[in-house]
Design a protein around this motif. Structure first.
Motif, PDB file in Angstrom:
ATOM      1  N   GLY A 198       0.811  -1.212   0.000  1.00 45.75           N
ATOM      2  CA  GLY A 198       0.000   0.000   0.000  1.00 45.75           C
ATOM      3  C   GLY A 198       0.842   1.258   0.000  1.00 45.75           C
ATOM      4  N   TYR A 199       0.211   2.357  -0.419  1.00 53.32           N
ATOM      5  CA  TYR A 199       0.829   3.685  -0.396  1.00 53.32           C
ATOM      6  C   TYR A 199      -0.083   4.618   0.392  1.00 53.32           C
ATOM      7  CZ  TYR A 199       3.745   2.078  -4.289  1.00 53.32           C
ATOM      8  OH  TYR A 199       4.621   1.381  -5.081  1.00 53.32           O
ATOM      9  N   TYR A 200       0.523   5.491   1.170  1.00 53.50           N
ATOM     10  CA  TYR A 200      -0.257   6.394   2.018  1.00 53.50           C
ATOM     11  C   TYR A 200       0.368   7.777   1.997  1.00 53.50           C
ATOM     12  CZ  TYR A 200      -1.092   8.637   6.601  1.00 53.50           C
ATOM     13  OH  TYR A 200      -1.353   9.528   7.614  1.00 53.50           O
ATOM     14  N   VAL A 201      -0.476   8.797   2.000  1.00 52.73           N
ATOM     15  CA  VAL A 201      -0.022  10.167   2.259  1.00 52.73           C
ATOM     16  C   VAL A 201      -0.891  10.720   3.383  1.00 52.73           C
ATOM     17  CG1 VAL A 201       0.807  10.595  -0.101  1.00 52.73           C
ATOM     18  CG2 VAL A 201      -1.550  11.183   0.493  1.00 52.73           C
ATOM     19  N   PRO A 202      -0.330  11.547   4.243  1.00 50.13           N
ATOM     20  CA  PRO A 202      -1.123  12.073   5.351  1.00 50.13           C
ATOM     21  C   PRO A 202      -2.080  13.169   4.916  1.00 50.13           C
ATOM     22  CG  PRO A 202       1.098  12.974   5.418  1.00 50.13           C
ATOM     23  CD  PRO A 202       1.078  11.971   4.304  1.00 50.13           C
ATOM     24  N   GLY A 203      -3.207  13.231   5.605  1.00 51.64           N
ATOM     25  CA  GLY A 203      -4.127  14.346   5.454  1.00 51.64           C
ATOM     26  C   GLY A 203      -4.017  15.254   6.664  1.00 51.64           C
ATOM     27  N   ASN A 204      -4.776  16.339   6.667  1.00 52.92           N
ATOM     28  CA  ASN A 204      -4.727  17.266   7.795  1.00 52.92           C
ATOM     29  C   ASN A 204      -5.201  16.620   9.092  1.00 52.92           C
ATOM     30  OD1 ASN A 204      -7.238  17.516   6.163  1.00 52.92           O
ATOM     31  ND2 ASN A 204      -7.908  18.834   7.833  1.00 52.92           N
ATOM     32  N   HIS A 205      -6.167  15.704   9.005  1.00 52.11           N
ATOM     33  CA  HIS A 205      -6.620  15.001  10.214  1.00 52.11           C
ATOM     34  C   HIS A 205      -5.545  14.041  10.714  1.00 52.11           C
ATOM     35  CE1 HIS A 205     -10.905  16.256  10.599  1.00 52.11           C
ATOM     36  NE2 HIS A 205     -10.719  16.563   9.321  1.00 52.11           N
ATOM     37  N   CYS A 206      -4.831  13.412   9.792  1.00 49.94           N
ATOM     38  CA  CYS A 206      -3.711  12.537  10.175  1.00 49.94           C
ATOM     39  C   CYS A 206      -2.629  13.355  10.879  1.00 49.94           C
ATOM     40  CB  CYS A 206      -3.102  11.864   8.944  1.00 49.94           C
ATOM     41  SG  CYS A 206      -4.257  10.934   7.931  1.00 49.94           S
ATOM     42  N   ASN A 207      -2.366  14.543  10.346  1.00 50.31           N
ATOM     43  CA  ASN A 207      -1.355  15.427  10.911  1.00 50.31           C
ATOM     44  C   ASN A 207      -1.716  15.839  12.342  1.00 50.31           C
ATOM     45  OD1 ASN A 207      -0.682  18.660  11.219  1.00 50.31           O
ATOM     46  ND2 ASN A 207       1.047  17.481  10.431  1.00 50.31           N
ATOM     47  N   LYS A 208      -2.992  16.099  12.566  1.00 49.58           N
ATOM     48  CA  LYS A 208      -3.434  16.516  13.903  1.00 49.58           C
ATOM     49  C   LYS A 208      -3.336  15.360  14.896  1.00 49.58           C
ATOM     50  CE  LYS A 208      -7.012  19.434  15.948  1.00 49.58           C
ATOM     51  NZ  LYS A 208      -8.389  19.944  15.813  1.00 49.58           N
ATOM     52  N   LEU A 209      -3.716  14.154  14.451  1.00 49.17           N
ATOM     53  CA  LEU A 209      -3.589  12.975  15.315  1.00 49.17           C
ATOM     54  C   LEU A 209      -2.119  12.701  15.622  1.00 49.17           C
ATOM     55  CD1 LEU A 209      -4.694  10.480  16.790  1.00 49.17           C
ATOM     56  CD2 LEU A 209      -4.700   9.278  14.584  1.00 49.17           C
ATOM     57  N   TYR A 210      -1.277  12.854  14.630  1.00 47.64           N
ATOM     58  CA  TYR A 210       0.172  12.672  14.813  1.00 47.64           C
ATOM     59  C   TYR A 210       0.689  13.615  15.900  1.00 47.64           C
ATOM     60  CZ  TYR A 210       5.173  12.927  13.513  1.00 47.64           C
ATOM     61  OH  TYR A 210       6.552  12.930  13.521  1.00 47.64           O
ATOM     62  N   ARG A 211       0.298  14.874  15.824  1.00 45.65           N
ATOM     63  CA  ARG A 211       0.751  15.852  16.816  1.00 45.65           C
ATOM     64  C   ARG A 211       0.198  15.538  18.202  1.00 45.65           C
ATOM     65  NH1 ARG A 211      -1.254  20.804  15.518  1.00 45.65           N
ATOM     66  NH2 ARG A 211      -2.435  20.156  13.679  1.00 45.65           N
ATOM     67  N   TYR A 212      -1.048  15.058  18.250  1.00 45.71           N
ATOM     68  CA  TYR A 212      -1.644  14.650  19.525  1.00 45.71           C
ATOM     69  C   TYR A 212      -0.851  13.492  20.148  1.00 45.71           C
ATOM     70  CZ  TYR A 212      -4.844  12.390  22.805  1.00 45.71           C
ATOM     71  OH  TYR A 212      -5.385  11.796  23.931  1.00 45.71           O
ATOM     72  N   LEU A 213      -0.526  12.494  19.327  1.00 39.31           N
ATOM     73  CA  LEU A 213       0.199  11.315  19.832  1.00 39.31           C
ATOM     74  C   LEU A 213       1.636  11.659  20.243  1.00 39.31           C
ATOM     75  CD1 LEU A 213      -1.092   8.633  17.295  1.00 39.31           C
ATOM     76  CD2 LEU A 213      -1.725   8.831  19.707  1.00 39.31           C
ATOM     77  N   LEU A 214       2.191  12.726  19.673  1.00 39.83           N
ATOM     78  CA  LEU A 214       3.521  13.187  20.082  1.00 39.83           C
ATOM     79  C   LEU A 214       3.471  13.910  21.426  1.00 39.83           C
ATOM     80  CD1 LEU A 214       5.138  14.629  16.809  1.00 39.83           C
ATOM     81  CD2 LEU A 214       5.796  12.542  18.029  1.00 39.83           C
ATOM     82  N   GLY A 215       2.254  14.245  21.861  1.00 42.16           N
ATOM     83  CA  GLY A 215       2.107  14.972  23.118  1.00 42.16           C
ATOM     84  C   GLY A 215       2.014  16.471  22.937  1.00 42.16           C
TER      85      GLY A 215
END
Length: 246
Positions: free
Chosen positions: A70-87
């Motif tokens: 599979g291939y994936y690119v992040p969306g804005n919602h993915c980016n926000k979840l990523y930042r949340y999981l980083l703390g």
């Protein structure tokens, strides 16, 4: 290169599974695998608002990171979840609250597994995918021709949020310019981000976000056949989320 590119899923796992089965994928191994070696690609926004965001993200992680199918690119919602999981400090609004609620219901071990896998998926994926010797580009909200090959902060904002003006619509969403109307590049650009009732085809660009999380459809584009396939949503219909674009 034979790909099935899927629009914004937003946690709608049932529709994702149904669409891939319709496309000929087999789920016997627990992930969708095509008997003829076709691969899945995702335009981002795997999570938020829908009922099974973590499950969708985990499947995509398995496809991209484990089975390499599979291939994936992040969306804005993915980016926000990523930042949340980083703390990082982010507002758990605009759909993130549903993903966070799922995440907080896990035990510590499950939380760690999900967090590590999602961070790995995000960190390992490009801002946009340039595939098939430059003939195909997958970018969450699209990309201007002169931005292709670049990765600066301006490009990141465009790819995640679209061609925003800095102004807001009455509902609080950002005002966006219609970049696709002035696109005249040779590369096919497949994107999502802005829900449309029918896939929008303009100047060698395809918007395939048909608003599954707002009660309409989940759509895939078969490449290179350029055939569209979709399944209806099981979510409540929210008509105001669909912008009519000329």
């Amino acid at each position: 290169m034979n790909l099935d590119i899927i629009g914004d899923i937003h946690g709608c796992y049932a529709e994702f599974q149904q669409l891939t089965i319709q496309l000929g994928y087999d789920w016997e191994s627990g992930i969708p695998i095509h008997p003829e070696g076709r691969m899945l690609a995702f335009v981002g926004d795997l999570t938020d608002r829908g009922p099974e965001s973590l499950r969708v993200a985990q499947i995509v992680w398995e496809l991209v990171m484990k089975s390499k199918t599979g291939y994936y690119v992040p969306g804005n919602h993915c980016n926000k979840l990523y930042r949340y999981l980083l703390g990082n400090k982010v507002q758990t609004t605009h759909g993130l609250e549903t993903t966070v609620a799922e995440y907080l219901s896990l035990d510590t071990k499950q939380k760690n597994i999900f967090r590590q896998s999602f961070l790995e998926l995000y960190d390992s994926s490009p801002l946009y995918q340039v595939l098939d010797h430059g003939r195909l580009i997958i970018a969450h909200a699209g990309i201007r021709e002169d931005y292709i090959g670049k990765n600066n902060s301006k490009v990141k904002t465009f790819v995640l949020y679209g061609d925003i003006t800095g102004q807001s619509n009455p509902d609080g969403t950002p005002v966006r310019r219609d970049w696709a109307k002035s696109y005249n590049g040779k590369a096919l650009i497949v994107y999502g981000h802005t829900p449309v009732k029918e896939p929008r085809v303009v100047n060698n660009t395809y918007n395939i976000d048909t608003g599954v999380v707002f009660g309409w459809r989940l759509t895939a584009l078969k490449y290179p056949e350029m055939e569209l396939m979709s399944v209806p949503s099981t979510m409540p219909y929210v008509p105001e989320k669909f912008r009519e674009i000329d």
